[in-house]
Design a protein around this motif. Structure first.
Motif, PDB file in Angstrom:
ATOM      1  N   UNK B 386       0.838  -1.195   0.000  1.00  0.00           N
ATOM      2  CA  UNK B 386       0.000   0.000   0.000  1.00  0.00           C
ATOM      3  C   UNK B 386       0.872   1.243   0.000  1.00  0.00           C
ATOM      4  N   UNK B 387       1.911   1.197   0.834  1.00  0.00           N
ATOM      5  CA  UNK B 387       2.811   2.347   0.903  1.00  0.00           C
ATOM      6  C   UNK B 387       3.506   2.559  -0.444  1.00  0.00           C
ATOM      7  N   UNK B 388       3.989   1.445  -1.013  1.00  0.00           N
ATOM      8  CA  UNK B 388       4.689   1.547  -2.296  1.00  0.00           C
ATOM      9  C   UNK B 388       3.805   2.153  -3.363  1.00  0.00           C
ATOM     10  N   UNK B 389       2.538   1.720  -3.386  1.00  0.00           N
ATOM     11  CA  UNK B 389       1.615   2.239  -4.383  1.00  0.00           C
ATOM     12  C   UNK B 389       1.355   3.723  -4.137  1.00  0.00           C
ATOM     13  N   UNK B 390       1.077   4.042  -2.875  1.00  0.00           N
ATOM     14  CA  UNK B 390       0.721   5.423  -2.552  1.00  0.00           C
ATOM     15  C   UNK B 390       1.897   6.368  -2.700  1.00  0.00           C
ATOM     16  N   UNK B 391       3.056   5.955  -2.162  1.00  0.00           N
ATOM     17  CA  UNK B 391       4.186   6.883  -2.161  1.00  0.00           C
ATOM     18  C   UNK B 391       4.987   6.807  -3.450  1.00  0.00           C
ATOM     19  N   UNK B 392       5.515   5.616  -3.730  1.00  0.00           N
ATOM     20  CA  UNK B 392       6.386   5.514  -4.908  1.00  0.00           C
ATOM     21  C   UNK B 392       5.619   5.777  -6.196  1.00  0.00           C
ATOM     22  N   UNK B 393       4.542   4.991  -6.400  1.00  0.00           N
ATOM     23  CA  UNK B 393       3.867   5.081  -7.687  1.00  0.00           C
ATOM     24  C   UNK B 393       3.125   6.408  -7.833  1.00  0.00           C
ATOM     25  N   UNK B 394       2.280   6.733  -6.868  1.00  0.00           N
ATOM     26  CA  UNK B 394       1.429   7.914  -7.060  1.00  0.00           C
ATOM     27  C   UNK B 394       2.168   9.215  -6.807  1.00  0.00           C
ATOM     28  N   UNK B 395       2.910   9.287  -5.711  1.00  0.00           N
ATOM     29  CA  UNK B 395       3.551  10.567  -5.383  1.00  0.00           C
ATOM     30  C   UNK B 395       4.817  10.754  -6.222  1.00  0.00           C
ATOM     31  N   UNK B 396       5.800   9.838  -6.048  1.00  0.00           N
ATOM     32  CA  UNK B 396       7.066   9.996  -6.771  1.00  0.00           C
ATOM     33  C   UNK B 396       6.844   9.824  -8.270  1.00  0.00           C
ATOM     34  N   UNK B 397       6.168   8.712  -8.629  1.00  0.00           N
ATOM     35  CA  UNK B 397       5.950   8.439 -10.050  1.00  0.00           C
ATOM     36  C   UNK B 397       5.096   9.521 -10.689  1.00  0.00           C
ATOM     37  N   UNK B 398       4.072   9.981  -9.976  1.00  0.00           N
ATOM     38  CA  UNK B 398       3.216  11.034 -10.518  1.00  0.00           C
ATOM     39  C   UNK B 398       4.015  12.304 -10.772  1.00  0.00           C
ATOM     40  N   UNK B 399       4.930  12.610  -9.845  1.00  0.00           N
ATOM     41  CA  UNK B 399       5.761  13.802 -10.025  1.00  0.00           C
ATOM     42  C   UNK B 399       6.672  13.638 -11.233  1.00  0.00           C
ATOM     43  N   UNK B 400       7.281  12.438 -11.343  1.00  0.00           N
ATOM     44  CA  UNK B 400       8.152  12.192 -12.499  1.00  0.00           C
ATOM     45  C   UNK B 400       7.361  12.368 -13.787  1.00  0.00           C
ATOM     46  N   UNK B 401       6.154  11.817 -13.814  1.00  0.00           N
ATOM     47  CA  UNK B 401       5.327  11.921 -15.015  1.00  0.00           C
ATOM     48  C   UNK B 401       5.051  13.366 -15.376  1.00  0.00           C
ATOM     49  N   UNK B 402       4.666  14.156 -14.360  1.00  0.00           N
ATOM     50  CA  UNK B 402       4.292  15.523 -14.706  1.00  0.00           C
ATOM     51  C   UNK B 402       5.515  16.340 -15.093  1.00  0.00           C
TER      52      UNK B 402
END
Ligand SMILES: Nc1ncnc2c1ncn2[C@@H]1O[C@H](COP(=O)(O)OP(=O)(O)O)[C@@H](O)[C@H]1O
Ligand SMILES: [Mg+2]
Lengths: 283, 579
Positions: B386-402
């Motif tokens: 859950x943490x990996x999805x929320x932090x890595x994927x959504x927060x970090x990954x989302x930032x990388x994407x944008x």
């Protein structure tokens, strides 16, 4: 040689009366080259326990000075103050001063690393590094960033010859140092200590883990090194102190009782406590 | 106490008393019961582990052995053909009993009231709508193993069991219905090659075209975002897109034509099978993976089938909802993810441990941190997911994407589960192990060695780098081995951060930048779960569960063995003969 003198060093207060400590009795043999190390009124506490009481002592250049005394009297502690190895200990408090060639080594601006490079140290238990014999010897140069092959090789040969080990290991310099015998390991540690050409060599019971033959070799080595290096050696073996040293310091319960010419110390010590210790009445 | 009571007075007597007192040592003092207890616990553990391994290995290694096909005739005249899959005894329901003859009923009653039954894998899912059939023992009239029964492993609908009815090569029927005839074997090989070529075109080549088109399209979007619509840059990109589209259309037409040609050729090659009830089924030759007569195999042929199935399992891609075919993408995904995890966790854990042990002032805060780290190992792994999805994927990954891939939005690139985030999540999960092991190893470096280095005038960092770290390396390796074992076997958090049932592509391929850390991937652990419990027919998937488990265990064992070899190499340097 100056006659026996009595210094004016005072002992600290708070001595229990029945111990009846007097002042340090001093009658050292003076060398020609003056004083290397000067320890003045050194007090040291491990937490609340005081391990050194007002120790004052000067080490003559080019001579061998031995520290003797019953175990726990603070010999190692004193030795480790000289190259500031005690810095690693937590809750340590030191007062007094130690100077190397007149430079205060406990000054705020003192560079501990540079200081340790000027003093080689040999420990009670041989502590070679898990590397080849060659790398062990040139370790002090490596950390200084020396890369030049010829310099390293020359240093290695000089140090190993200085430590009387060259002939035994010259064909297997690339082998692991941990495969050597205990006596060889200790001489390797001596080679390592002199590889950086230090001014002072500090030895903490260098023979206590060695057999008699290896001990004889190391003692022989100390003989050869004296003159070139100033050596301070801790030993609990009085015969050894008598054999190898010019001056002997006798410590007892953290105090320096008597410091003087080895011959005098072992034949007619001036302090009663030294007499008792030497004749084996205690310790 | 005894001695004091008798109080012997002469020294000799006292010595004798002592001797007699000491003759028997108390059992508890010797500690033997404890030794037994410890030994008992150990052997219980060993027995359980060996039992588990034997079960897995036995089932895993037997799965690919070709099974005989039984033709079972019931007393009521029904005939089925299938592999005997499993046999058991059960307590029959009243209606089952009622259907039996009185003799049989009394035989059952005289026994323990149980009846035997056998589960047959009848296959032919497209004809029957089920893969398995139970047959109870009293119903069986005869069981035969006719030599002409054929099992066909095909690309669709699972296996087929029946007889060969007709073989058509290049539109013409061939005599003999012999699948082993050289002409048929050769035609089959060619058909499989055509099939592979079609797949290559459809997946790789058309995929590459689509990729180029997508790149050109994204260029347009990027130019639009950066310079605004109708800017010269965007118009240039649009022209480029036009060119790529035209180019692609011509190539696409060429590839489609090739596929068409291959397909029409393939259509001329087929085999007609008939099931045991004479219902016919035409299977294109290209869709047949393997067809053989299990009842008529020589030993050599059996071995051949066995290893060819293993070969397919290890190197091919899965088919039939993962219950058939191979697991190559899952092997690849597991390896890639575990290695990536080690690359992340090793430096992270070692640096943390170094700071904690060597630099941080040992006090209450450090103790608290240490206890917290140790307790992290007890957090359920799904929480890490859950943490990996929320932090890595959504927060970090989302930032990388944008920041780096704005033109692809709203489609996420790094902003969703993927290989990298899975590796990061597992690294987080396993880092306590590495920290603890490294700290222990650092603490075990002899003080004398550090002092030796410091006394030579080495700085603290030089001492750590030259003496302490090399010396602690075997301990660090132990930590990494444990982390690897834990990480490779973990499934739950992966389901949230990037593992999928069927990945469209491997994380490494021929399309720039070759390594695609953002892609979702397949994993052996998840594969086991999926095949065993999520598939259409979990009974059919069961053997694959064991095989995949064998494979996963082997993979972990191999990775650990490699790490252990490295560790013992390192250790040898410190194992001098002292004195
Ligand atoms: N790191 C330390 N922490 C606390 N006490 C110490 C430490 N090292 C030595 N001591 C104490 O200081 C006294 C002197 O020790 P030491 O100098 O090692 O004696 P010696 O070398 O003469 O046998 C002893 O009482 C010893 O217990
Ligand atoms: Mg000591």
């Amino acid at each position: 040689m100056s006659p026996a003198t009595v210094t004016t060093a005072r002992t600290g207060n708070g001595i229990s009366p029945q111990l009846q400590f007097g002042e340090t009795v001093t009658h050292i043999k003076r060398g020609q080259q003056g004083i290397v190390l000067d320890i003045k009124n050194l007090n040291l506490w491990y937490g609340a326990a005081q391990a050194l009481h007002d120790v004052s002592l000067s080490v003559e250049q080019g001579m061998v000075t031995s520290l003797i005394g019953p175990s726990g009297c603070g010999k190692s502690t004193l030795l480790r103050c000289i190259n500031r190895m005690n810095d690693l200990v937590d809750n340590l408090k030191i007062t007094g001063a130690i100077s190397l060639h007149g430079e205060d080594i406990y000054a705020k601006a003192a560079d501990v690393i540079a200081l340790r490079k000027r003093m080689g140290m040999v420990f009670q238990k041989p502590n070679p590094f898990p590397m080849s014999i060659f790398e062990n010897v040139v370790y002090p140069l490596r950390i200084d960033g020396v890369r030049d092959k010829t310099v390293l090789q020359e240093t290695c040969e000089r140090a190993l010859q200085g430590a009387a080990l060259w002939n035994e290991v010259k064909d297997r310099l690339d082998q692991n140092a941990l495969g050597m015998s205990g006596g060889q390991q200790q001489r390797l540690c001596i080679a390592r200590a002199i590889a950086a050409d230090p001014e002072v060599l500090l030895m903490d019971e260098p023979c206590s883990a060695l057999d008699p033959i290896a001990t004889a070799k190391v003692e022989e080595l100390i003989h050869q090194l004296s003159g070139t290096y100033t050596i301070v050696i801790v030993t609990h073996n009085m015969q050894q102190a008598a054999r190898v040293s010019d001056n002997t310091a006798f410590m007892y319960l953290g105090r320096l009782i008597e410091y003087g010419d080895t011959e005098v110390m072992f034949q007619s010590p001036l302090a009663e406590r030294t007499q008792d210790y030497i004749t084996g009445r205690f310790g | 106490m005894e001695m004091a009571a008798t109080a012997p007075d002469s020294p000799l007597e006292r010595a004798a008393a002592r001797a007699s007192n000491h003759r028997v040592t108390d059992l508890r003092a010797r500690g033997e019961p404890f030794t037994w207890l410890l030994g008992g616990c150990l052997s219980l553990g060993v027995v359980m582990i060996i039992g588990f391994l034997l079960l897995v290995l036995w089932n895993g290694f037997l799965t690919f052995v070709p099974q005989k096909i039984a033709v079972v005739t019931s007393k009521d005249g029904k005939v089925i053909a299938g592999e005997a899959f499993r046999a058991e005894r059960f307590r029959p329901a009243p209606d089952v009993l009622a259907a039996l003859t009185p003799d049989e009923r009394s035989a059952v009653a005289k026994g323990d009231g149980m009846i035997g039954r056998t589960l047959y894998r009848v296959a032919n899912f497209d004809l029957y709508g089920e893969d398995f059939k139970w047959v109870i023992d009293p119903d069986v009239k005869s069981v035969e193993y006719p030599a002409d029964m054929v099992i066909v492993e095909r690309l669709e609908w699972g296996p087929f069991i029946g007889r060969v009815e007709a073989i058509t090569l290049d539109g013409k029927a061939v005599e003999g219905n012999d699948l082993k005839a050289p002409a048929v074997v050769k035609a089959h090989e060619e058909a499989r090659e055509r099939w592979a070529r079609m797949r290559e075109i459809e997946r790789d080549e058309i995929g590459a075209l689509n990729h180029d088109l997508e790149v050109a399209r994204l260029d347009v979007r990027r130019a639009e975002l950066k310079y605004g619509a109708d800017s010269p840059q965007q118009r240039a990109a649009l022209t480029e897109l036009d060119r790529v589209t035209k180019d692609m259309q011509s190539q696409f037409a060429r590839l489609t034509a090739e596929v068409q040609a291959l397909r029409s050729t393939s259509d001329k090659y087929s085999v007609t099978f008939a099931d045991i009830g004479d219902r016919e089924k035409v299977v294109p030759l290209a869709n047949i993976v393997r067809a053989y007569r299990p009842n008529a195999l020589t030993f050599g042929e059996q071995v051949g089938v066995y290893f060819s199935r293993w070969g397919e399992f290890l190197t091919a891609e899965p088919r039939e909802a993962n219950t058939e075919g191979g697991v190559m993408p899952a092997i690849f995904g597991t390896l890639a993810m575990t290695l990536l995890m080690v690359i992340v966790v090793a430096p992270f854990g070692v640096i943390t441990a170094l700071y904690l042990r060597e630099y941080a002032k040992q006090g209450r805060l450090v103790s608290f941190v240490r206890i917290s780290v140790n307790n992290l190992a007890g957090v359920p792994s799904i929480v890490y997911g859950v943490f990996g999805l929320g932090f890595f994927a959504y927060v970090v990954g989302g930032t990388i994407d944008s920041l780096f891939f704005p033109e692809r939005l709203p489609n996420p690139t790094f902003g969703t589960g993927g290989l990298m985030w899975a590796a990061f999540t597992l690294a987080l999960l396993t880092v306590p192990v590495v920290i603890v092991a490294t700290e222990e190893a650092l603490a075990a470096v002899p003080r004398s060695m550090r002092e030796g280095s410091l006394a030579c005038g080495a700085s603290k960092w030089q001492t750590i780098r030259n003496i302490v770290l090399p010396r602690a390396m075997p301990g660090v390796m132990t930590g990494i081995i444990l982390a690897m074992a834990r990480g490779a076997g973990e499934v739950a958090p992966l389901m949230l951060v990037g593992v999928v049932k069927l990945a469209p592509g491997l994380p490494i391929d021929g399309i720039f930048p070759y390594v695609h850390l953002e892609r979702s991937f397949m994993h052996l652990g998840f594969h086991i779960f999926d095949v065993g419990f999520q598939s259409r027919n979990s009974e059919a998937g069961k053997p694959m569960v064991f095989v995949t488990t064998v494979l996963l265990i082997t993979l972990v064992a191999v990775m650990n063995a490699a790490a252990i070899v490295i560790r013992s190499r390192l250790k040898r340097r410190f194992a001098g003969s002292q004195f």
